[in-house]
Structure formats: C-alpha cells, structure tokens
Scaffold this motif. Structure first.
Motif, short mmCIF file in Angstrom:
data_model
loop_
_atom_site.label_atom_id
_atom_site.label_comp_id
_atom_site.label_asym_id
_atom_site.label_seq_id
_atom_site.Cartn_x
_atom_site.Cartn_y
_atom_site.Cartn_z
N VAL A 66 40.06 41.34 46.66
CA VAL A 66 41.16 40.52 47.20
C VAL A 66 41.98 41.38 48.17
O VAL A 66 42.38 40.92 49.24
CB VAL A 66 42.07 39.97 46.07
CG1 VAL A 66 43.22 39.17 46.64
CG2 VAL A 66 41.26 39.12 45.10
N SER A 78 40.61 31.16 48.46
CA SER A 78 41.38 31.48 47.25
C SER A 78 40.58 30.99 46.04
O SER A 78 39.51 30.38 46.21
CB SER A 78 42.78 30.85 47.30
OG SER A 78 42.66 29.48 47.52
N ASP A 104 36.57 34.49 36.47
CA ASP A 104 36.21 35.90 36.24
C ASP A 104 34.87 36.03 35.53
O ASP A 104 34.30 37.11 35.49
CB ASP A 104 37.30 36.59 35.42
CG ASP A 104 38.59 36.67 36.20
OD1 ASP A 104 38.59 37.30 37.26
OD2 ASP A 104 39.58 36.09 35.76
N MET A 153 39.46 39.74 33.98
CA MET A 153 39.70 40.08 35.39
C MET A 153 39.43 41.57 35.62
O MET A 153 39.93 42.42 34.88
CB MET A 153 41.14 39.74 35.75
CG MET A 153 41.34 39.76 37.23
SD MET A 153 42.99 39.23 37.64
CE MET A 153 42.79 39.10 39.39
N GLN A 159 46.95 35.55 46.63
CA GLN A 159 47.51 34.71 45.55
C GLN A 159 46.56 34.75 44.36
O GLN A 159 45.35 34.67 44.52
CB GLN A 159 47.73 33.27 46.02
CG GLN A 159 46.56 32.64 46.74
CD GLN A 159 46.81 31.17 47.00
OE1 GLN A 159 46.95 30.39 46.08
NE2 GLN A 159 46.86 30.80 48.26
N ILE A 160 47.16 34.90 43.18
CA ILE A 160 46.35 35.00 41.96
C ILE A 160 47.00 34.16 40.86
O ILE A 160 48.20 34.20 40.66
CB ILE A 160 46.24 36.47 41.49
CG1 ILE A 160 45.58 37.29 42.59
CG2 ILE A 160 45.56 36.58 40.12
CD1 ILE A 160 44.51 38.22 42.26
N SER A 161 46.14 33.41 40.19
CA SER A 161 46.63 32.58 39.09
C SER A 161 46.11 33.18 37.78
O SER A 161 44.90 33.23 37.55
CB SER A 161 46.08 31.17 39.32
OG SER A 161 45.95 30.51 38.13
N LEU A 162 47.02 33.68 36.97
CA LEU A 162 46.64 34.44 35.77
C LEU A 162 47.46 33.95 34.56
O LEU A 162 48.59 34.39 34.35
CB LEU A 162 46.93 35.93 36.04
CG LEU A 162 46.29 36.95 35.13
CD1 LEU A 162 44.78 36.90 35.19
CD2 LEU A 162 46.75 38.35 35.52
N ASN A 180 41.95 32.61 36.75
CA ASN A 180 41.50 33.88 36.19
C ASN A 180 41.80 33.95 34.70
O ASN A 180 42.62 33.19 34.19
CB ASN A 180 42.20 35.04 36.90
CG ASN A 180 41.77 35.13 38.35
OD1 ASN A 180 42.34 34.47 39.21
ND2 ASN A 180 40.73 35.87 38.61
N ILE A 237 40.11 42.77 42.04
CA ILE A 237 41.43 43.04 42.66
C ILE A 237 41.23 43.79 43.98
O ILE A 237 41.85 43.46 44.99
CB ILE A 237 42.33 43.83 41.67
CG1 ILE A 237 42.54 42.99 40.40
CG2 ILE A 237 43.66 44.20 42.31
CD1 ILE A 237 43.23 43.71 39.25
N LEU A 266 52.03 35.42 42.54
CA LEU A 266 51.40 35.30 41.23
C LEU A 266 51.87 34.03 40.54
O LEU A 266 53.07 33.72 40.55
CB LEU A 266 51.76 36.49 40.36
CG LEU A 266 51.11 37.83 40.77
CD1 LEU A 266 51.80 38.99 40.08
CD2 LEU A 266 49.63 37.81 40.42
N ILE A 310 47.63 44.64 40.03
CA ILE A 310 47.50 43.65 41.12
C ILE A 310 48.60 43.89 42.16
O ILE A 310 48.34 43.93 43.36
CB ILE A 310 47.61 42.21 40.54
CG1 ILE A 310 46.42 41.88 39.65
CG2 ILE A 310 47.72 41.18 41.67
CD1 ILE A 310 46.57 40.60 38.84
#
Ligand code: SF4
Length: 416
Positions: free
Chosen positions: A228, A211, A182, A220, A237-240, A215, A225, A278, A269
């Motif tokens: 995406v 991808s 981010d 973010m 797909q989001i890794s937070l 994040n 968002i 997620l 999201i």
C-alpha cells in the motif's frame, strides 16, 4: 420487452453481486425496473447478518406472495446469505419462491449463450470487484461463514482481466471486496497474496485508484502494508475492524488477536503510510460486556483516533457460537447508550481530523452529481462536494477545501 427487478440489502458484496446479476439479465435482453409489479423476474438479494435484516427479507418475501398469486407467470428468486445449504427447508417455508441460488452464483435456470463477462454494463466511476468469497474465521457472533461458506479466491489473471474490461467501460477506481481480504490467495495453486494482486492491478493503464475491504487484524501482513505504501494507485485507506478494546471480550468473540497486537498494527500502518485514513468496526453490548470493558473500547478509540467508526449493537444470530454459549444479557437501553457514547466521541474525533483539511487541496475522483453538486472522494475515501458547470464525471479534480464536517467536505475547483 421483459423486465427484471432486483431488491438488495446488506453489504457491499451484495451490492456488487446485484450489479453483476443486472448485467446478466441485460445480456439476455431483459430491462431493469424499479417496480416489482412490472417485472417478469424478481430477485431478492438477501442479508441475514443481523436479525433486523433477516426480518426485512422475510417481510419482503411474504409481501410478494400476493403478487405471485395474481401473476403466477412471474419468476421469483432468492439469493444472498439467506440461502444456506438447507434449500429444501427454504422451499418448504417459502413455496411461492421459484428458485434459490447461492450468493455469487447466477440463475442456472436461464441459459446464457453470450460469452461476454458478467460485469456491470454501465459501471460507476468507482466499482466493487469481489476477489474472495466466504470466510474461514468463525468469529463467535458471525453467521457469514455458515452462509457464504469457506474462503474461495478468484485467480489474479481473472480479476486483472475483469478490471481491464471495467476500465474500458469507464471505471477509474476499483474497491476489491472480501469478508477477509487478508486471506486472499491461500487457496489458489501458487498461493499469491493480496500484495501480489495489488501489484498486478497497479500496472493497468487507465486505472487511477485501487482500494480494498475488509482486513482482519489477525491476518494483515507487513508485506501488504509495504505494498500500500509503495504502489502509487493503491489508496491510503485501510479498514481494520477492532470490534472491542478489551482482551477478554475479543477472546469471547474468537477474534484471534489482542488489543496490544492491534495497536502495534496501527502504529506500523501509520509509520509506513503517511496520511493514511483508518476506519474500524466495533460491536457494543456483547454478552457480559461490563461498563469497564466498554470503557476500554472507548479509550482505545480515543487513543487511536480513527477517521471512521462503524458501530453495531450486538444481537444474537441463531446458529452462531455466541448465541449458543452466551446469554444476551446487556439490556437494550444500555446497548443504545453505549452506541450513543461512541457515536458522540467519534463525531468529535472526525470533526477534528477533517478540519485539518481546511484550506488544503485534495485530489477528488468525481463519482456523481446530485442536486446540482458534484460529489466524489479523496484518495483517503473522504466525501467531497463542489460546484462546477463543466462535465466533471469520472475526472480527477483538484479541489481546495473550504468547509469541513465530520461526514464530508466542501470545496472549490482549484484554478491553475
Ligand atoms: S472475519 Fe469474523 S466477522 Fe468477518 S466475516 Fe469472517 S467470521 Fe464474520
């Protein structure tokens, strides 16, 4: 022919850099070997994020002493997060190491005459592409900013050019990597952001999926968002990483956001990206984490129901603020018990989430074949196995899901 051997531990960033190092050596005419004893150049790509990883690196380095003694002609080099600014100190501790070079750098002692970009020669169908190095955040428990240094983004044009070349070599999907994606671009002249980069990469012919990892909830943006949600090649797909469900622990971790902000982000999201998968990270047993505070994490995870949760047990890293300021006062057995409780909870949640895919048809990008079964991933990153006699590698296949588990799915090729 000369051979090289690269030993890698740690995160995807290290793996991506090792792939590139391998390509560097191959451009110089070296051949890869899995056996250190056969190599004339040995590189250890190190990780020190956890004490355990650092111990493994040191053990490996000590084990190579004997090899260097019997064969002084070999070149032994170390890169990765062990290599900080105090290289002289490292040289004193490990005099049998010939070269130390910073993560992301290349062996300067070898001259390269070719100008081909240093990319994996035979990349896998989905390949990691580093876009930003380092981190400016200084979370209290983390050693990364001290070892990888401040954030440094690669220009959009350079990344786009590299991705085009990877596609030419057979890549179908890229995962953009950074300790904090981010933050991408703030240090570049026109201050582009990750959404701008995604927009550019989305136009590349032959590339099917994009991808990115990882994040930061503090940074973010809604713009990302939206990107995406609207760019068709960018996967859902989001890794937070949340790290804790308790605001006081988040403060002690110096994460820069609250549980309320995190929850709001997840709501945004999910409302803008239907079907998004997620994932998150949590640390259990942070100094003074009470049972009640731990339960806040458990209840946040139960409420938000992630597809995947990566759980780490807190261990102090010397040089970090947490190690200096707080006593590591949660007993190991308690930490382990907290880890088990979250693992169990997550297993149940993932079982239910994945079971919803039963009978559905998903698009799978085929990445490999192991023990007679093809394996690949859905756009949301779920691992799928299926059988087929044809050559499915690098193909996008329609697979009907017939069996699910918390960790993977199984199915059959859908007949048209
Ligand atoms: S965001 Fe925090 S945890 Fe992640 S690399 Fe930076 S300092 Fe470490």
């Amino acid at each position: 022919m000369h051979q090289y051997h690269i030993w890698t531990i740690g995160c995807q960033m290290n793996k991506a850099e090792s792939e590139r190092l391998g390509s560097f050596f191959e451009q110089l005419g070296y051949q890869a070997t899995d056996t250190a004893e056969e190599a004339s150049i040995i590189v250890l790509n190190s990780c020190v994020v956890r004490q355990n990883a650092e111990n493994r690196v040191i053990n490996k380095l000590n084990a190579l002493k004997a090899l260097k003694r019997t064969n002084p002609g070999i070149t032994l080099a170390v890169t990765g997060c062990l290599v900080n600014s105090e290289v002289d100190q490292l040289k004193e501790i490990f005099p049998h190491v010939d070269h130390f070079f910073k993560p992301g750098d290349y062996p300067q002692w070898l001259e390269r005459t070719e100008l081909e970009p240093i990319l994996p020669r035979h990349p896998s169908p989905t390949t990691f592409v580093p876009i930003i190095q380092g981190c400016d955040n200084f979370c209290s428990y983390c050693i990364v900013p001290y070892r990888r240094g401040r954030e440094k983004s690669r220009p959009i044009a350079e990344i786009a050019c590299e991705v085009k070349e990877l596609v030419r070599r057979g890549v179908k999907g890229v995962t953009l990597l950074g300790q904090n994606v981010d933050s991408y671009g703030h240090d570049l002249p026109d201050k582009p952001d990750l959404a701008d980069l995604l927009q550019e990469l989305n136009t590349i012919d032959g590339l099917a999926r994009i991808s990115f990892l990882t994040n930061h909830p503090k940074d973010m943006s809604s713009r990302l968002i939206e990107a995406v949600a609207h760019l068709e090649k960018v996967c859902e797909q989001i890794s937070l990483p949340v790290q804790s469900g308790d605001n006081n622990i988040l403060k002690a971790m110096r994460r820069g956001y609250t549980v309320e902000h995190f929850r709001q982000l997840i709501t945004e999201i999910r409302s803008k990206i239907p079907g998004v998968a997620l994932s998150t990270d949590v640390i259990v047993g942070f100094p003074s984490e009470s049972e009640l505070q731990f339960q806040q994490t458990v209840s946040l995870l139960s409420e938000l129901r992630f597809d995947t949760v990566h759980i780490a047990v807190y261990s102090p890293r010397s040089g970090t603020a947490a190690a200096q300021e707080f006593e590591d006062n949660i007993p190991p057995a308690e930490k382990k018990e907290r880890l088990n409780r979250i693992e169990q909870l997550q297993e149940n949640i993932a079982t239910e989430i994945n079971a919803r895919l039963l009978g559905k048809t998903v698009e799978v990008l085929v990445e490999d074949k192991k023990k007679g079964k093809w394996q690949g991933r859905t756009r949301s990153g779920k691992l799928v196995f299926f059988s087929n006699n044809g050559d499915c590698l690098r193909q996008l296949m329609k697979i009907r899901i017939e069996k699910t588990s918390p960790w993977s799915l199984q199915g059959k090729v859908e007949l048209k």
